[in-house]
Write an enzyme that holds these catalytic residues in place. Structure first.
Site, PDB file in Angstrom:
ATOM      1  N   THR B 200     -29.393  47.789 -30.937  1.00  0.00           N
ATOM      2  CA  THR B 200     -29.445  49.033 -31.611  1.00  0.00           C
ATOM      3  C   THR B 200     -30.883  49.131 -32.390  1.00  0.00           C
ATOM      4  O   THR B 200     -31.313  48.219 -32.778  1.00  0.00           O
ATOM      5  CB  THR B 200     -28.399  48.914 -32.833  1.00  0.00           C
ATOM      6  OG1 THR B 200     -27.158  49.046 -32.344  1.00  0.00           O
ATOM      7  CG2 THR B 200     -28.599  50.249 -33.939  1.00  0.00           C
ATOM      8  N   ARG B 228     -14.996  55.060 -28.718  1.00  0.00           N
ATOM      9  CA  ARG B 228     -15.290  54.176 -29.765  1.00  0.00           C
ATOM     10  C   ARG B 228     -16.385  54.595 -30.463  1.00  0.00           C
ATOM     11  O   ARG B 228     -17.594  54.993 -29.973  1.00  0.00           O
ATOM     12  CB  ARG B 228     -15.347  52.954 -29.383  1.00  0.00           C
ATOM     13  CG  ARG B 228     -15.640  51.880 -30.475  1.00  0.00           C
ATOM     14  CD  ARG B 228     -17.296  51.410 -30.662  1.00  0.00           C
ATOM     15  NE  ARG B 228     -17.503  50.374 -31.521  1.00  0.00           N
ATOM     16  CZ  ARG B 228     -18.792  50.200 -31.988  1.00  0.00           C
ATOM     17  NH1 ARG B 228     -19.871  50.604 -31.181  1.00  0.00           N
ATOM     18  NH2 ARG B 228     -19.116  49.146 -32.714  1.00  0.00           N
ATOM     19  N   ILE B 229     -16.572  54.900 -31.989  1.00  0.00           N
ATOM     20  CA  ILE B 229     -17.813  55.324 -32.659  1.00  0.00           C
ATOM     21  C   ILE B 229     -17.946  53.906 -33.606  1.00  0.00           C
ATOM     22  O   ILE B 229     -16.963  53.594 -34.108  1.00  0.00           O
ATOM     23  CB  ILE B 229     -17.457  56.544 -33.780  1.00  0.00           C
ATOM     24  CG1 ILE B 229     -17.289  57.713 -32.653  1.00  0.00           C
ATOM     25  CG2 ILE B 229     -18.506  56.625 -34.319  1.00  0.00           C
ATOM     26  CD1 ILE B 229     -16.760  58.975 -33.538  1.00  0.00           C
ATOM     27  N   GLY B 230     -19.248  53.465 -33.528  1.00  0.00           N
ATOM     28  CA  GLY B 230     -19.559  52.344 -34.504  1.00  0.00           C
ATOM     29  C   GLY B 230     -20.168  52.865 -35.815  1.00  0.00           C
ATOM     30  O   GLY B 230     -19.962  53.965 -36.190  1.00  0.00           O
ATOM     31  N   ASP B 231     -20.808  52.061 -36.319  1.00  0.00           N
ATOM     32  CA  ASP B 231     -21.351  52.395 -37.544  1.00  0.00           C
ATOM     33  C   ASP B 231     -22.750  53.140 -37.666  1.00  0.00           C
ATOM     34  O   ASP B 231     -23.157  53.853 -38.571  1.00  0.00           O
ATOM     35  CB  ASP B 231     -21.875  51.033 -38.590  1.00  0.00           C
ATOM     36  CG  ASP B 231     -22.915  50.314 -37.630  1.00  0.00           C
ATOM     37  OD1 ASP B 231     -22.837  49.926 -36.431  1.00  0.00           O
ATOM     38  OD2 ASP B 231     -23.854  49.856 -38.393  1.00  0.00           O
ATOM     39  N   THR B 251     -27.611  46.951 -37.928  1.00  0.00           N
ATOM     40  CA  THR B 251     -27.213  46.612 -36.539  1.00  0.00           C
ATOM     41  C   THR B 251     -26.310  45.510 -36.337  1.00  0.00           C
ATOM     42  O   THR B 251     -26.581  44.402 -37.188  1.00  0.00           O
ATOM     43  CB  THR B 251     -28.606  46.351 -35.771  1.00  0.00           C
ATOM     44  OG1 THR B 251     -28.250  46.081 -34.463  1.00  0.00           O
ATOM     45  CG2 THR B 251     -29.437  45.241 -36.402  1.00  0.00           C
ATOM     46  N   GLY B 252     -25.318  45.588 -35.584  1.00  0.00           N
ATOM     47  CA  GLY B 252     -24.552  44.676 -35.405  1.00  0.00           C
ATOM     48  C   GLY B 252     -22.979  44.919 -35.085  1.00  0.00           C
ATOM     49  O   GLY B 252     -23.035  46.070 -34.614  1.00  0.00           O
ATOM     50  N   GLY B 254     -20.397  47.136 -35.528  1.00  0.00           N
ATOM     51  CA  GLY B 254     -20.367  48.217 -36.389  1.00  0.00           C
ATOM     52  C   GLY B 254     -19.005  48.263 -37.075  1.00  0.00           C
ATOM     53  O   GLY B 254     -19.121  48.841 -38.132  1.00  0.00           O
TER      54      GLY B 254
END
Lengths: 332, 332
Positions: B200, B228-231, B251-252, B254
């Site tokens: 990211t 899927r939605i991350g952060d 980043t990481g 999420g």
């Protein structure tokens, strides 16, 4: 012999004490059916009746020792089935006349959480959010993917004939007639459209085990477009629960709730500034634009609180310390 | 005559003073290209070169008085075009071998923000997020709807031939070979899969006008599924900016960044507990599970800080007070 007798006493005393402790443990629940303007007279009576029934049921479950997460899911499922609220059946429709459902749930004990955005075929979006929480390592699923996962989990499916009601079709038509075609701004505030009622639903609970839980479910904003996602499926914005602070469910103009990360902001004011539930909540709502929305909250001591800056908010609050309040608009 | 002379002096003095003030005003920038394990040797050199070039460019823009939002967008667009990072071209692929891009941007002055999740046809997702912020009343658009809006805005479009690289196709194949078909848990941690690199990208800036800005862009997690939605597109989790506290890009993993609403948690610790940028950031990262990720931050005084709990994080930091740091892994 003496040791054996003491051991026996201890074995009897321990579960009794745990039982007593549980019997007297505080519990609390708050339910909302959206913030905005008051619905018309007929709608008011039906809402009050529904909120009373749900509050009684939730309170009894908690008094009987049910887990907060189970209470939150049970209450919200019924609101998703009710045409009175903007969640599940009877939800508002997007620009294409379709339903797109968002929901989220959070466990204050573990900070586990699950959310779905833009679900179309799952009868109970709140149950889908819970499955995301418990059966995947993800937090947020969206669109067709969310419903694929729902089918894989064997959750009950439903089509437009279940979700889309004639009343919401008419409402979308009324809304469309008011829009300028050039406008990119696809929702009115209560002041611009006094008939609007943000009917998102939510429930927060403290159970006798001392665990907080929060859940929120919505159809979003009437006439929404471009796959708009509001605050309801955004953990920290529309929903948040942490045993160290509070459980929160919000309703209103989701964009502002995301911008001010409303639900987690209340928790942060409690954790980092040492504010009480009521003060933290009121401070968070005070920074929002006017006519924006409201929240319900419970904390780990069993305090319940609600705050909104719209003319009305459908609320039902109760706790084991005797608080009991059901209202559609603030008392005059 | 005396009055006229004084007025003349004031008219000359005012802009000069403003100009001096602006010339000496602090500025700061931080850029990241993901946290996780170190890339291989060849990748390391290319990354260092790219980060150095971008840091030089961003610093010059800020020194010349550019707005933080423009710097953030300019830097991230180039990272979206680079195959070195998991954003735009060269992003990781979902379970179906497709690219699904997430991005968000936030203006610390107004708290205006915009985000997109699951975009597939927009060359620069960060620019699309900015258009959501400036041209709609929404914060978050998703899926096909987000790309429809992108076309309406006249943004540059691109297809799979632009986004999907042979390297990422191979990577997905390697990842698939390791998966058990029954697993619902669709991503490995660095410990489970040492080859993984969360690439990211993000940029945060303080400009000479005293405004903070933050932006993040990603392809998410390799093999992600069910929409899927991350952060990264979640304001308050992967991205946050508020002139009253700080600007953050994360980043990481999420899911954990959402659960701990990482970006806004850092801001809340500063605002409500009076912590410095560095202390607030380190406290927030300390509560995350191990091997989780990292953040870059700047505050309104021009302090820059980065913290990660993974073996490596691609970082470039600089400010007008002489800080300058470019690294892929912490110094030994």
């Amino acid at each position: 012999m003496r040791i054996t007798f003491s051991l026996l006493l201890a074995l009897i005393a321990l579960p009794c004490s745990a039982w007593n402790c549980l019997a007297q443990a505080p519990y609390a629940i708050a339910i909302h059916g959206g913030a905005g303007d008051l619905p018309d007279g007929k709608g008011q009576a039906a809402r009050m009746e529904q909120l009373t029934k749900l509050l009684n049921q939730g309170e009894k479950m908690l008094a009987d020792g049910a887990a907060g997460l189970d209470v939150v899911e049970t209450i919200i499922k019924q609101m998703e089935d009710s045409e009175l609220f903007n969640a599940g059946r009877g939800c508002v429709l997007n620009e294409q006349g379709e339903h797109e459902l968002d929901a989220s749930i959070m466990d204050g004990k573990s900070l586990a959480c699950g959310a779905v955005a833009g679900s179309k075929t799952t009868r109970y979006p709140i149950s889908l959010a819970r499955k995301v929480m418990t059966e995947t390592r993800h937090v947020m699923l969206s669109g067709q993917g969310a419903d694929q996962f729902s089918k894989l989990m064997g959750l009950e499916q439903a089509g437009p004939e279940h979700f889309v009601t004639p009343e919401q079709v008419k409402r979308l038509q009324r809304w469309k007639a008011k829009q300028s075609t050039s406008s990119l701004n696809s929702y009115p505030t209560p002041k611009e459209d006094p008939g609007i009622y943000y009917g998102t639903v939510g429930c927060v609970a403290l159970d006798k085990q001392g665990n907080l839980a929060a859940g929120t479910s919505t159809g979003g904003l009437v006439g929404k477009r471009w796959g708009r996602i509001g605050d309801s499926p955004v953990i920290g914005a529309g929903t948040y629960a942490d045993n160290k602070s509070c459980a929160v469910s919000g309703t209103g103009i989701g964009e502002d709730f995301i911008r001010f990360h409303v639900a987690s902001d209340i928790a942060s004011r409690m954790k980092y500034a040492g504010k009480s539930l009521a003060v933290a909540t009121d401070e968070t709502i005070a920074q929002l634009p006017e006519d924006c929305g409201g929240v319900i909250c419970v904390d780990s001591k069993g305090n319940v609180h609600a705050k909104h800056n719209t003319p009305a908010m459908s609320l039902a609050l109760a706790n084991s310390q005797g608080v009991r309040q059901i209202q559609l608009a603030p008392p005059k």
